[in-house]
Scaffold this motif. Structure first.
Motif, PDB file in Angstrom:
ATOM      1  N   ASP A 123       0.865  -1.176   0.000  1.00 51.88           N
ATOM      2  CA  ASP A 123       0.000   0.000   0.000  1.00 51.88           C
ATOM      3  C   ASP A 123       0.902   1.227   0.000  1.00 51.88           C
ATOM      4  OD1 ASP A 123      -1.940   1.872   0.167  1.00 51.88           O
ATOM      5  OD2 ASP A 123      -2.840   1.158   2.038  1.00 51.88           O
ATOM      6  N   ALA A 162      -1.300  -1.343  -4.504  1.00 53.21           N
ATOM      7  CA  ALA A 162      -2.197  -0.185  -4.473  1.00 53.21           C
ATOM      8  C   ALA A 162      -2.100   0.660  -5.723  1.00 53.21           C
ATOM      9  CB  ALA A 162      -1.892   0.673  -3.248  1.00 53.21           C
ATOM     10  N   ALA A 169      -0.677   6.163  -4.653  1.00 49.95           N
ATOM     11  CA  ALA A 169      -1.695   5.625  -3.747  1.00 49.95           C
ATOM     12  C   ALA A 169      -2.265   6.793  -2.955  1.00 49.95           C
ATOM     13  CB  ALA A 169      -1.081   4.577  -2.826  1.00 49.95           C
ATOM     14  N   LEU A 180      -6.571   1.709  -0.065  1.00 48.75           N
ATOM     15  CA  LEU A 180      -6.408   0.258  -0.211  1.00 48.75           C
ATOM     16  C   LEU A 180      -6.601  -0.452   1.121  1.00 48.75           C
ATOM     17  CD1 LEU A 180      -5.136  -1.934  -2.456  1.00 48.75           C
ATOM     18  CD2 LEU A 180      -3.398  -2.013  -0.689  1.00 48.75           C
ATOM     19  N   THR A 181      -5.928   0.027   2.152  1.00 45.21           N
ATOM     20  CA  THR A 181      -6.012  -0.652   3.446  1.00 45.21           C
ATOM     21  C   THR A 181      -7.395  -0.515   4.062  1.00 45.21           C
ATOM     22  OG1 THR A 181      -3.640  -0.455   3.869  1.00 45.21           O
ATOM     23  CG2 THR A 181      -5.064  -0.704   5.783  1.00 45.21           C
ATOM     24  N   LEU A 212     -11.827  -4.832  -4.257  1.00 46.47           N
ATOM     25  CA  LEU A 212     -11.068  -3.589  -4.406  1.00 46.47           C
ATOM     26  C   LEU A 212     -11.424  -2.890  -5.716  1.00 46.47           C
ATOM     27  CD1 LEU A 212      -7.558  -4.738  -3.138  1.00 46.47           C
ATOM     28  CD2 LEU A 212      -8.838  -2.792  -2.206  1.00 46.47           C
ATOM     29  N   ALA A 216     -13.043   0.747  -5.871  1.00 51.20           N
ATOM     30  CA  ALA A 216     -12.298   1.823  -6.541  1.00 51.20           C
ATOM     31  C   ALA A 216     -13.164   2.492  -7.609  1.00 51.20           C
ATOM     32  CB  ALA A 216     -11.017   1.277  -7.155  1.00 51.20           C
ATOM     33  N   PRO A 232      -6.401  -0.781  -7.991  1.00 50.80           N
ATOM     34  CA  PRO A 232      -5.466  -1.735  -7.386  1.00 50.80           C
ATOM     35  C   PRO A 232      -5.142  -2.863  -8.356  1.00 50.80           C
ATOM     36  CG  PRO A 232      -7.217  -1.158  -5.864  1.00 50.80           C
ATOM     37  CD  PRO A 232      -7.616  -0.600  -7.198  1.00 50.80           C
TER      38      PRO A 232
END
Length: 280
Positions: A123, A162, A169, A180-181, A212, A216, A232
């Protein structure tokens, strides 16, 4: 055994210091340590490069063929030529080799690790650069031979990234986290039912990558271009499936007592709001 190493730093103060990388790492550590994921986690949060490098290699060396080994890095990813460097609080641009952790060092730790299943999550900005020298093809659905890049034939090695090289990111104040996290933590907790894309009751790397992508696209459709996140990326070599939660056949047994005191077992049936039990 399921082992994880979480490495994170907000980075040096004079290089656009991050706000949430270390907080993200604490959240990831708590979720991976939970009974549903069942990882033994070593947190290297706010450490320096030398400590992170040494403990990463020691953790890698301690794995056996039956293990799953996860390395999760959160922080600044800086390009210098063709090399990706992970920055720490004391990192200096004029001394990257001595004050940073290099992407190829992380890959070396994964390559030498004896674990049968290996997963790397990056990430950070420019995460896709870590793929540049491996022969792996970013975003490709095809698999290459493990032995061609120094892994054993039986190994499974996957990456969740990421960003691509030259992509940033993103972290956001409204999330109080990196994108991402935040999404991965949500997939392993509050949105686990939705993130279980194949409906097997567990969350695999394949599930997370698909989730993801959905999140996104949803984020980018709802925000102006200057707040967009990169899509991602995932990379995989070898055959098989890596699970971020326990595999479907390995969920823990929960016991609850009914009103008359009889113990019941919670059945491993995936449902958003109802738990099914059977008398013990």
């Amino acid at each position: 055994m399921r082992r994880a190493v979480v490495i994170a730093s907000n980075g040096p103060q004079d290089l656009n210091q991050l706000k949430y990388a270390e907080t993200d790492a604490h959240n990831v550590t708590a979720i991976l340590s939970d009974l549903a994921c069942n990882f033994t986690v070593q947190g290297l949060i706010g450490s320096d490069a030398a400590t992170a490098r040494s403990k990463l290699f020691l953790a890698s060396d301690s794995c056996t063929e039956e293990d799953t080994f996860l390395v999760y890095l959160v922080g600044h990813g800086m390009l210098d030529g063709n090399d990706l460097f992970f920055l720490f609080a004391d990192s200096r641009p004029n001394s990257l080799m001595g004050t940073c952790l290099r992407g190829d060092e992380v890959l070396a730790a994964m390559r030498k690790c004896k674990a049968g299943n290996k997963l790397l999550v990056l990430d950070c900005c420019n995460a896709g650069q870590v793929v540049g020298r491996t022969g792996l093809r970013l975003g490709s659905t095809s698999r290459i031979k493990m032995e061609d890049i120094g892994f054993q034939k039986s190994d499974l090695f996957e990456m969740i990234l990421a960003s691509d090289a030259l992509e940033s990111a993103r972290e956001f104040d409204f999330l109080k986290a990196g994108f991402l996290t935040a999404v991965i933590c949500d997939a392993l907790s509050h949105s686990r039912h939705e993130a279980d894309r194949d409906g097997d009751g567990a969350i695999s790397v394949t599930d997370v990558v698909e989730w993801l992508g959905i999140r996104a696209k949803r984020h980018n459709n709802a925000h102006d271009r200057d707040e967009h996140v990169p899509m991602p990326r995932s990379v995989g070599v070898g055959h098989g499936k890596t699970f971020l939660t326990r595999p479907p056949h390995d969920f823990p047994r929960y016991e609850v007592k009914s009103g008359d005191g009889i113990p019941h077992i919670v059945l491993p049936i995936s449902h958003k709001s109802i738990a099914y039990t059977i008398g013990k």
